[in-house]
Design an enzyme around this catalytic site. Structure first.
Site, mmCIF file in Angstrom:
data_model
loop_
_atom_site.group_PDB
_atom_site.id
_atom_site.type_symbol
_atom_site.label_atom_id
_atom_site.label_comp_id
_atom_site.label_asym_id
_atom_site.label_seq_id
_atom_site.Cartn_x
_atom_site.Cartn_y
_atom_site.Cartn_z
ATOM 1 C CG ASN A 10 33.730 36.327 -3.575
ATOM 2 O OD1 ASN A 10 34.668 36.254 -2.988
ATOM 3 N ND2 ASN A 10 33.677 37.058 -4.649
ATOM 4 C CB CYS A 11 37.196 32.516 -1.191
ATOM 5 S SG CYS A 11 38.395 31.263 -1.165
ATOM 6 C CG ASP A 12 35.549 28.359 -5.603
ATOM 7 O OD1 ASP A 12 34.366 28.993 -5.625
ATOM 8 O OD2 ASP A 12 36.056 28.070 -6.835
ATOM 9 C CB ILE A 14 35.694 30.835 2.001
ATOM 10 C CG1 ILE A 14 36.880 31.558 2.468
ATOM 11 C CG2 ILE A 14 34.488 31.254 2.994
ATOM 12 C CD1 ILE A 14 37.511 31.691 3.825
ATOM 13 C CE LYS A 15 30.967 30.696 -3.038
ATOM 14 N NZ LYS A 15 30.947 30.581 -4.468
#
Length: 115
Positions: A10-12, A14-15
């Site tokens: 859910n880390c931005d 990472i996305k």
């Protein structure tokens, strides 16, 4: 070349990194710290390759919740212990491409890695 990305889904950042890899058609494995965990061996390798000061995410909530004494007394050994206990404190993402370790995500950085 084997590619593994380490982080929490859910880390931005990472996305963004996942989206970049997928857009470039790069196959990779994702290691979720929360589901798959971390161990001392893994964290030690990150710290050895990237420098423990770089691996500790000082901007995150988990780090900010440490006591001043904990922050002041951080060493390689104490950092590794803390990161194993609190994997959310590991800066994200860590990308391992072959034998090379990379920290964080910027599109031009990834473009250079895979050029």
């Amino acid at each position: 070349m084997t590619i593994t990305m380490y982080g929490i889904p859910n880390c931005d950042t990472i996305k963004k990194a996942k989206k970049w890899l997928e857009a470039e058609g790069k196959e990779y494995a994702f290691h979720d710290y929360r589901k798959q965990g971390v161990d001392k061996e893994m964290v030690s390798a990150f710290c050895e390759k990237l420098g423990w000061e770089n691996v500790v995410n000082k901007r995150g909530t988990t780090y900010r919740q440490l006591t001043q004494e904990q922050k002041d007394s951080l060493t390689l050994e104490t950092a590794i212990e803390l990161l194993v206990e609190q994997p959310a404190m590991i800066k994200r993402p860590i990308l391992v491409a072959g034998n090379d370790f990379h920290l964080g995500f910027k599109a031009d950085q990834y473009a250079a890695i895979f050029s």
